[in-house]
Design a protein around this motif. Sequence first.
Motif, mmCIF file in Angstrom:
data_model
loop_
_atom_site.group_PDB
_atom_site.id
_atom_site.type_symbol
_atom_site.label_atom_id
_atom_site.label_comp_id
_atom_site.label_asym_id
_atom_site.label_seq_id
_atom_site.Cartn_x
_atom_site.Cartn_y
_atom_site.Cartn_z
ATOM 1 N N GLU A 105 0.946 -1.184 0.032
ATOM 2 C CA GLU A 105 -0.025 0.026 0.092
ATOM 3 C C GLU A 105 0.940 1.120 0.020
ATOM 4 O O GLU A 105 0.608 2.344 -0.771
ATOM 5 N N CYS A 132 3.473 -8.158 -5.889
ATOM 6 C CA CYS A 132 2.172 -8.600 -6.560
ATOM 7 C C CYS A 132 2.572 -9.955 -7.303
ATOM 8 O O CYS A 132 1.794 -10.650 -7.717
ATOM 9 N N GLU A 137 -3.263 -12.727 -7.732
ATOM 10 C CA GLU A 137 -4.341 -12.278 -8.094
ATOM 11 C C GLU A 137 -4.184 -10.757 -8.162
ATOM 12 O O GLU A 137 -5.258 -9.904 -8.705
ATOM 13 N N LEU A 138 -3.294 -10.098 -7.581
ATOM 14 C CA LEU A 138 -3.195 -8.828 -7.620
ATOM 15 C C LEU A 138 -2.497 -7.945 -8.900
ATOM 16 O O LEU A 138 -2.356 -6.928 -9.109
ATOM 17 N N GLU A 140 -3.291 -7.998 -12.068
ATOM 18 C CA GLU A 140 -4.189 -7.532 -12.923
ATOM 19 C C GLU A 140 -4.415 -5.925 -12.446
ATOM 20 O O GLU A 140 -4.362 -4.975 -13.022
ATOM 21 N N GLU A 141 -4.649 -6.023 -11.057
ATOM 22 C CA GLU A 141 -4.699 -4.679 -10.365
ATOM 23 C C GLU A 141 -3.512 -3.859 -10.504
ATOM 24 O O GLU A 141 -3.768 -2.468 -10.450
ATOM 25 N N PHE A 142 -2.508 -4.567 -10.196
ATOM 26 C CA PHE A 142 -1.469 -3.487 -10.475
ATOM 27 C C PHE A 142 -0.997 -3.171 -12.030
ATOM 28 O O PHE A 142 -0.542 -1.936 -12.037
ATOM 29 N N ARG A 143 -1.456 -4.006 -12.763
ATOM 30 C CA ARG A 143 -1.386 -3.428 -14.225
ATOM 31 C C ARG A 143 -2.440 -1.981 -14.366
ATOM 32 O O ARG A 143 -1.647 -1.169 -15.227
ATOM 33 N N TRP A 144 -3.467 -1.978 -13.873
ATOM 34 C CA TRP A 144 -4.104 -0.720 -13.857
ATOM 35 C C TRP A 144 -3.414 0.128 -13.004
ATOM 36 O O TRP A 144 -3.602 1.439 -13.575
ATOM 37 N N HIS A 145 -2.948 0.029 -11.946
ATOM 38 C CA HIS A 145 -2.044 0.971 -11.328
ATOM 39 C C HIS A 145 -0.745 1.551 -12.275
ATOM 40 O O HIS A 145 -0.602 2.849 -12.178
#
Length: 176
Positions: A105, A132, A137-138, A140-145
Amino acid sequence: MNLKDKLSIRIGIEDIQEITRYVQGDDERKQVLYDLLYETNDTVVYQAAWVFTHFSRQESEWLYDKQDALMDKVLTCQHPGIRRLLLNILYQQPLSNPPRIDLLEFCLQHSISKDELPGVKTLCLKLAYEICLLIPELLEEFRWHLDLVCDSQVPSIYSVYKNILKAMRKRKSLAC
């Protein structure tokens, strides 16, 4: 050698090499150097951290047991230069598994902060990616970040962005 006195004045690479030779293979001396990371004098703390970034891979293994304490220090550090050096020390270590989500975070938040130094941002992106990788699982979210930071005009951040995307496609670590 009095490490605190030595690190309280301006030092150069020759001094760092002298200190690393002095503490090499001696856990007590390394502990004295490590304790200087918790001094109140920012100059001493900064230069002690700087010395640790020049440890060999083998000598750096001594810090692995102190990873949680180093992470705690990063999370509370107010000095951007010290924060960058501590992140660099952590990046050179294998991350604990399961990883600390508070560090993730922190890294995500500081990687997009307009007030943060580019060196801190790039290390935060690298560490966040490594965390990640341990929790797929994180990813894809990291890719958005990453897309949030890809518009950066700072060459170092854009370079890290490209390197992370390349590593992400292969699901490989950036760290060697």
